[in-house]
Design a protein around this motif. Sequence first.
Motif, PDB file in Angstrom:
ATOM      1  N   ALA A 192      -6.511  14.243   3.016  1.00  0.00           N
ATOM      2  CA  ALA A 192      -7.905  15.213   3.214  1.00  0.00           C
ATOM      3  C   ALA A 192      -7.014  16.597   3.662  1.00  0.00           C
ATOM      4  CB  ALA A 192      -8.571  14.610   4.086  1.00  0.00           C
ATOM      5  N   GLU A 193      -6.174  16.042   4.577  1.00  0.00           N
ATOM      6  CA  GLU A 193      -5.052  16.424   6.058  1.00  0.00           C
ATOM      7  C   GLU A 193      -3.896  17.313   4.861  1.00  0.00           C
ATOM      8  OE1 GLU A 193      -3.870  14.141   8.241  1.00  0.00           O
ATOM      9  OE2 GLU A 193      -5.112  13.555   9.481  1.00  0.00           O
ATOM     10  N   ILE A 238      -8.064   3.619  -5.160  1.00  0.00           N
ATOM     11  CA  ILE A 238      -7.965   4.376  -5.903  1.00  0.00           C
ATOM     12  C   ILE A 238      -5.934   4.979  -6.067  1.00  0.00           C
ATOM     13  CG2 ILE A 238     -10.434   3.636  -6.201  1.00  0.00           C
ATOM     14  CD1 ILE A 238     -10.747   6.737  -5.411  1.00  0.00           C
ATOM     15  N   ALA A 239      -6.153   6.015  -7.301  1.00  0.00           N
ATOM     16  CA  ALA A 239      -5.522   6.990  -7.433  1.00  0.00           C
ATOM     17  C   ALA A 239      -6.339   7.615  -7.865  1.00  0.00           C
ATOM     18  CB  ALA A 239      -4.573   6.537  -8.980  1.00  0.00           C
ATOM     19  N   ALA A 262      -2.078  10.331  -6.177  1.00  0.00           N
ATOM     20  CA  ALA A 262      -1.297   9.609  -4.185  1.00  0.00           C
ATOM     21  C   ALA A 262      -2.797   7.961  -4.380  1.00  0.00           C
ATOM     22  CB  ALA A 262      -2.507  10.175  -3.281  1.00  0.00           C
ATOM     23  N   VAL A 263      -2.167   7.514  -4.038  1.00  0.00           N
ATOM     24  CA  VAL A 263      -2.947   6.182  -3.456  1.00  0.00           C
ATOM     25  C   VAL A 263      -4.000   5.989  -2.369  1.00  0.00           C
ATOM     26  CG1 VAL A 263      -2.388   3.608  -3.271  1.00  0.00           C
ATOM     27  CG2 VAL A 263      -1.366   4.144  -5.180  1.00  0.00           C
ATOM     28  N   ILE A 264      -5.149   5.911  -2.508  1.00  0.00           N
ATOM     29  CA  ILE A 264      -6.928   5.732  -1.299  1.00  0.00           C
ATOM     30  C   ILE A 264      -6.527   3.903  -1.490  1.00  0.00           C
ATOM     31  CG2 ILE A 264      -7.980   7.087  -0.418  1.00  0.00           C
ATOM     32  CD1 ILE A 264      -5.939   8.927  -0.757  1.00  0.00           C
ATOM     33  N   ASP A 265      -6.249   4.223  -0.359  1.00  0.00           N
ATOM     34  CA  ASP A 265      -6.088   2.907   0.071  1.00  0.00           C
ATOM     35  C   ASP A 265      -6.817   1.672   1.407  1.00  0.00           C
ATOM     36  OD1 ASP A 265      -3.499   2.906   1.335  1.00  0.00           O
ATOM     37  OD2 ASP A 265      -2.655   1.775   0.493  1.00  0.00           O
ATOM     38  N   SER A 266      -6.853   2.807   2.232  1.00  0.00           N
ATOM     39  CA  SER A 266      -7.333   3.175   3.702  1.00  0.00           C
ATOM     40  C   SER A 266      -8.051   4.118   3.760  1.00  0.00           C
ATOM     41  CB  SER A 266      -5.929   2.664   4.637  1.00  0.00           C
ATOM     42  OG  SER A 266      -4.813   3.532   4.559  1.00  0.00           O
ATOM     43  N   PRO A 267      -8.826   3.835   5.665  1.00  0.00           N
ATOM     44  CA  PRO A 267      -9.093   5.414   5.826  1.00  0.00           C
ATOM     45  C   PRO A 267      -8.240   6.137   5.755  1.00  0.00           C
ATOM     46  CG  PRO A 267      -9.733   3.229   6.653  1.00  0.00           C
ATOM     47  CD  PRO A 267      -9.102   2.750   5.892  1.00  0.00           C
ATOM     48  N   GLY A 268      -6.800   6.074   6.909  1.00  0.00           N
ATOM     49  CA  GLY A 268      -6.058   6.217   7.254  1.00  0.00           C
ATOM     50  C   GLY A 268      -5.107   7.474   5.552  1.00  0.00           C
ATOM     51  N   ALA A 269      -5.294   6.645   4.620  1.00  0.00           N
ATOM     52  CA  ALA A 269      -4.706   7.270   3.216  1.00  0.00           C
ATOM     53  C   ALA A 269      -5.671   8.029   2.925  1.00  0.00           C
ATOM     54  CB  ALA A 269      -4.369   6.181   2.157  1.00  0.00           C
TER      55      ALA A 269
END
Length: 241
Positions: free
Chosen positions: A105-106, A73-74, A93-100
């Motif tokens: 969040a950071e 998602i974006a 920003a693209v969220i496509d993994s726990p790392g993203a």
Amino acid sequence: MRRRSALVGSMAALATAPSARAQTQVDLQLVLAVDVSRSIDEVEAELQRRGYIEALTNDRVVDAILSGENRRIAICYTEWAGAHFQTVVIDWAVIDSPGAARRFAEKLAEAPRTSQSWTAVGAALAHAGQRFESSPFVAKRRVIDVSGDGRTNDGPPAEIVRDKLVSQGIVVNGLPVMMNRSNFGRPPDLTLDKYYEESVIGGPGSFLIVADNFDHFGRAVRTKLVREISGTTPSPRSSPA
């Protein structure tokens, strides 16, 4: 001649770059529009920001993101107060993994917080709607998630802006924070949830989740994000799970 060819090539690349970026498919474009009016004190503001930070990295939220067709998602994170103040804290920003999710969040945790006067829900919705115009992504669903602890006392009426957004295919969901205390000498707004239900949320499947106070805000955000991202259609008014 070589320089001219290089210049033409660079101009062509610039002309095609936005088009190429605009083809990036995501399952959802989500604008988080967060109230930072002065009715929210420092402790409440910290609970509010932490609520989003923890929700975005929650396993249930990440699982919802990865369960979609495109598995991404974006998100765009904005803050608002009066009609004079709407700002983008983190652009698309693209969220496509726990790392993203963790990186987003950071970045949010490091972003400075501010506080401004007045409450302009309508102006906040208008600003959030404009963010889709600059998005480099394409999605079947476009959603604005607006949270706040008060109703409009500045700028355009929320329902007028809401209706325009809905006519463009944008869904507006709400997260009103019910504060059982006086606010700058005014009595508590015990019908804020009704205001959000009638004047703020709109579009197919739109809903609101009520947070009883900022101590419960994080749980409300988490529940709301899971439902928004997964595309489930709850009742127009839901409780945090």
